[in-house]
Design a protein around this motif. Sequence first.
Motif, mmCIF file in Angstrom:
data_model
loop_
_atom_site.group_PDB
_atom_site.id
_atom_site.type_symbol
_atom_site.label_atom_id
_atom_site.label_comp_id
_atom_site.label_asym_id
_atom_site.label_seq_id
_atom_site.Cartn_x
_atom_site.Cartn_y
_atom_site.Cartn_z
ATOM 1 N N SER A 103 0.796 -1.179 -0.051
ATOM 2 C CA SER A 103 -0.044 0.251 0.133
ATOM 3 C C SER A 103 0.799 1.276 -0.032
ATOM 4 O O SER A 103 2.021 1.318 0.426
ATOM 5 C CB SER A 103 -0.983 -0.176 1.243
ATOM 6 N N LEU A 104 0.381 2.277 -0.741
ATOM 7 C CA LEU A 104 1.144 3.345 -0.631
ATOM 8 C C LEU A 104 0.973 4.544 0.496
ATOM 9 O O LEU A 104 1.478 5.390 0.551
ATOM 10 C CB LEU A 104 0.665 4.086 -1.937
ATOM 11 N N HIS A 105 -0.046 4.020 1.172
ATOM 12 C CA HIS A 105 -0.676 4.794 2.468
ATOM 13 C C HIS A 105 0.614 5.460 2.948
ATOM 14 O O HIS A 105 0.463 6.635 3.467
ATOM 15 C CB HIS A 105 -1.477 3.933 3.264
ATOM 16 N N TYR A 106 1.596 4.900 3.562
ATOM 17 C CA TYR A 106 2.746 5.428 4.448
ATOM 18 C C TYR A 106 3.791 6.034 3.749
ATOM 19 O O TYR A 106 4.762 6.253 4.234
ATOM 20 C CB TYR A 106 3.016 4.411 5.518
ATOM 21 N N TYR A 107 4.021 6.045 2.363
ATOM 22 C CA TYR A 107 4.953 6.337 1.445
ATOM 23 C C TYR A 107 4.842 7.831 0.981
ATOM 24 O O TYR A 107 3.671 8.161 0.535
ATOM 25 C CB TYR A 107 5.081 5.322 0.579
ATOM 26 N N ALA A 108 5.800 8.592 0.909
ATOM 27 C CA ALA A 108 5.948 9.671 0.049
ATOM 28 C C ALA A 108 6.087 9.280 -1.314
ATOM 29 O O ALA A 108 6.777 8.458 -1.566
ATOM 30 C CB ALA A 108 7.028 10.618 0.594
ATOM 31 N N ILE A 109 5.510 9.977 -2.223
ATOM 32 C CA ILE A 109 5.522 9.668 -3.606
ATOM 33 C C ILE A 109 6.325 10.633 -4.479
ATOM 34 O O ILE A 109 5.973 11.912 -4.246
ATOM 35 C CB ILE A 109 4.188 9.390 -4.146
ATOM 36 N N TYR A 159 8.282 8.794 -14.430
ATOM 37 C CA TYR A 159 8.147 7.546 -13.426
ATOM 38 C C TYR A 159 7.678 8.243 -12.152
ATOM 39 O O TYR A 159 7.949 9.388 -11.674
ATOM 40 C CB TYR A 159 9.442 7.097 -13.115
ATOM 41 N N CYS A 160 7.168 6.956 -11.392
ATOM 42 C CA CYS A 160 7.111 7.565 -9.862
ATOM 43 C C CYS A 160 7.837 6.556 -9.014
ATOM 44 O O CYS A 160 8.346 5.404 -9.546
ATOM 45 C CB CYS A 160 5.216 7.251 -9.552
ATOM 46 N N ALA A 161 7.929 7.017 -7.762
ATOM 47 C CA ALA A 161 8.948 6.326 -6.849
ATOM 48 C C ALA A 161 8.154 6.334 -5.273
ATOM 49 O O ALA A 161 7.725 7.509 -4.907
ATOM 50 C CB ALA A 161 10.400 6.710 -7.064
ATOM 51 N N ALA A 162 8.425 5.567 -4.695
ATOM 52 C CA ALA A 162 7.953 5.480 -3.090
ATOM 53 C C ALA A 162 9.186 5.572 -2.170
ATOM 54 O O ALA A 162 10.074 4.831 -2.462
ATOM 55 C CB ALA A 162 6.988 4.302 -2.835
ATOM 56 N N ARG A 163 8.779 6.474 -1.278
ATOM 57 C CA ARG A 163 10.018 6.501 -0.109
ATOM 58 C C ARG A 163 9.293 6.147 1.181
ATOM 59 O O ARG A 163 8.389 6.866 1.454
ATOM 60 C CB ARG A 163 10.670 7.989 -0.339
ATOM 61 N N SER A 164 9.770 5.341 1.818
ATOM 62 C CA SER A 164 9.231 5.093 3.229
ATOM 63 C C SER A 164 9.535 5.973 4.268
ATOM 64 O O SER A 164 10.654 6.811 3.998
ATOM 65 C CB SER A 164 9.730 3.635 3.684
ATOM 66 N N ASP A 167 16.172 8.139 3.193
ATOM 67 C CA ASP A 167 16.825 9.116 2.308
ATOM 68 C C ASP A 167 16.688 8.755 0.850
ATOM 69 O O ASP A 167 16.869 9.764 0.130
ATOM 70 C CB ASP A 167 18.179 9.161 2.907
ATOM 71 N N GLU A 168 16.479 7.704 0.534
ATOM 72 C CA GLU A 168 16.248 7.451 -0.743
ATOM 73 C C GLU A 168 15.042 6.604 -1.146
ATOM 74 O O GLU A 168 14.049 5.907 -0.182
ATOM 75 C CB GLU A 168 17.383 6.218 -1.329
ATOM 76 N N TYR A 169 14.484 6.640 -2.394
ATOM 77 C CA TYR A 169 13.378 5.877 -2.662
ATOM 78 C C TYR A 169 13.547 4.280 -2.769
ATOM 79 O O TYR A 169 14.638 3.841 -3.214
ATOM 80 C CB TYR A 169 12.991 6.382 -4.068
#
Length: 118
Positions: free
Chosen positions: A27-33, A94-99, A103-105
Motif C-alpha cells: 500500500s502507498l499509504h505510508y509512503y511519500a511519492i 516515473y513514480c517512486a515510493a519513499r518510506s 533518504d532514498e526511494y
Amino acid sequence: VQLQASGGGLVQTGGSLRLSCAASGFSLHYYAIGWFRQAPGKEREGVSLISSSGDSTFYADSVKGRFTVSRDKANSVVYLQMNNLKTEDTAVYYCAARSPGADEYDVWGRGTLVTVSS
C-alpha cells in the motif's frame, strides 16, 4: 512489490494529461511519492513530491503552476495532473515510493511516456 505509472500519451502543446501511480503488493499509504522524468539524452529530474499524508507537496520550478500532485488514499493512487503542457515536458515519467525516514526511494515504477507535440 511494484509501482506502475500510467496515463501518458501524445498531446499537443497546451494540452493536459493526468498520470496515475498505483502499487501492487503493498500500500502507498505510508509512503511519500515522487514523480520524476527523463527526456531523451538528459538526466532524470525530479518533478514533484507529495508526502504520505498529502499535506506537503513540492514542485520543480519548471512545472510549478502547471502540474498538481494529489493522492487518493482510499484507492492508494497518486496522481500528477499536468496542464498547459510544453514540448519540453516530453519525457518518460516515473513514480517512486519513499518510506518514512528513508533518504532514498525504495520502489521505482515503470515509466509512462509523455509526448508533447507543437
